[in-house]
Design a protein around this motif. Structure first.
Motif, PDB file in Angstrom:
ATOM      1  N   ARG A 155       4.244  -2.483  37.239  1.00  0.00           N
ATOM      2  CA  ARG A 155       3.330  -1.624  36.502  1.00  0.00           C
ATOM      3  C   ARG A 155       2.096  -1.343  37.348  1.00  0.00           C
ATOM      4  NH1 ARG A 155      -1.132  -3.924  34.162  1.00  0.00           N
ATOM      5  NH2 ARG A 155      -1.279  -6.174  34.362  1.00  0.00           N
TER       6      ARG A 155
ATOM      7  N   GLU B 120      -6.842   7.106  33.050  1.00  0.00           N
ATOM      8  CA  GLU B 120      -5.611   6.402  32.680  1.00  0.00           C
ATOM      9  C   GLU B 120      -4.426   7.361  32.621  1.00  0.00           C
ATOM     10  OE1 GLU B 120      -3.939   4.060  28.799  1.00  0.00           O
ATOM     11  OE2 GLU B 120      -5.979   3.625  29.439  1.00  0.00           O
TER      12      GLU B 120
ATOM     13  N   GLU C  14      -1.343   7.224  35.306  1.00  0.00           N
ATOM     14  CA  GLU C  14       0.012   6.985  34.787  1.00  0.00           C
ATOM     15  C   GLU C  14       0.963   8.108  35.229  1.00  0.00           C
ATOM     16  OE1 GLU C  14       1.491   4.421  33.383  1.00  0.00           O
ATOM     17  OE2 GLU C  14      -0.366   3.261  33.414  1.00  0.00           O
TER      18      GLU C  14
ATOM     19  N   THR D 293       4.139   7.460  37.644  1.00  0.00           N
ATOM     20  CA  THR D 293       5.481   7.906  37.261  1.00  0.00           C
ATOM     21  C   THR D 293       6.068   8.811  38.339  1.00  0.00           C
ATOM     22  OG1 THR D 293       4.951   7.719  34.925  1.00  0.00           O
ATOM     23  CG2 THR D 293       6.792   9.143  35.493  1.00  0.00           C
TER      24      THR D 293
END
Length: 114
Positions: free
Chosen positions: A2, A96, A100, A104
């Motif tokens: 992550r 954020e 993200e 991805t």
């Protein structure tokens, strides 16, 4: 795996980030710096020093404090602090979302996962 990251605002030293945001949010909710500090496991003295340090670096007050007594004391977040909190929350949400999306793009596709 992550993505992990930290963001903060800096002005000749760290001036505002997740911890101070959380502390001020709790002051807003409880009406007390002492209660807010206790909720996050911080001593009142450390919280007070943190507030003063941020105020010095930012150049404006974050809290309006009333001394204790028979009616009890309390703290109120200033309008400038509320604005800073709103701006920081919006920035953090956008950062954020963007990070993200980039994570991805670079790590969650079949080509990169081998």
């Amino acid at each position: 795996m992550r993505l992990a990251y930290k963001i903060w605002l800096d002005n000749n030293g760290k001036v505002f980030g997740d911890g101070p945001y959380d502390l001020l949010l709790r002051v807003e909710q409880t009406g007390s710096l002492s209660k807010a500090a206790a909720e996050i496991g911080m001593s009142y003295n450390k919280a007070w020093r943190l507030i003063r340090s941020m105020e010095d670096r930012l150049g404006f007050p974050l809290l309006k404090c009333k001394a204790g007594g028979s009616s009890g004391g309390g703290s109120e977040v200033t309008s400038q602090a509320l604005r800073l909190m709103q701006q920081y929350r919006a920035l953090r949400e956008e950062v954020e979302n963007t990070l993200e999306m980039l994570y991805t793009k670079h790590f969650n596709n079949k080509e990169n996962n081998g």
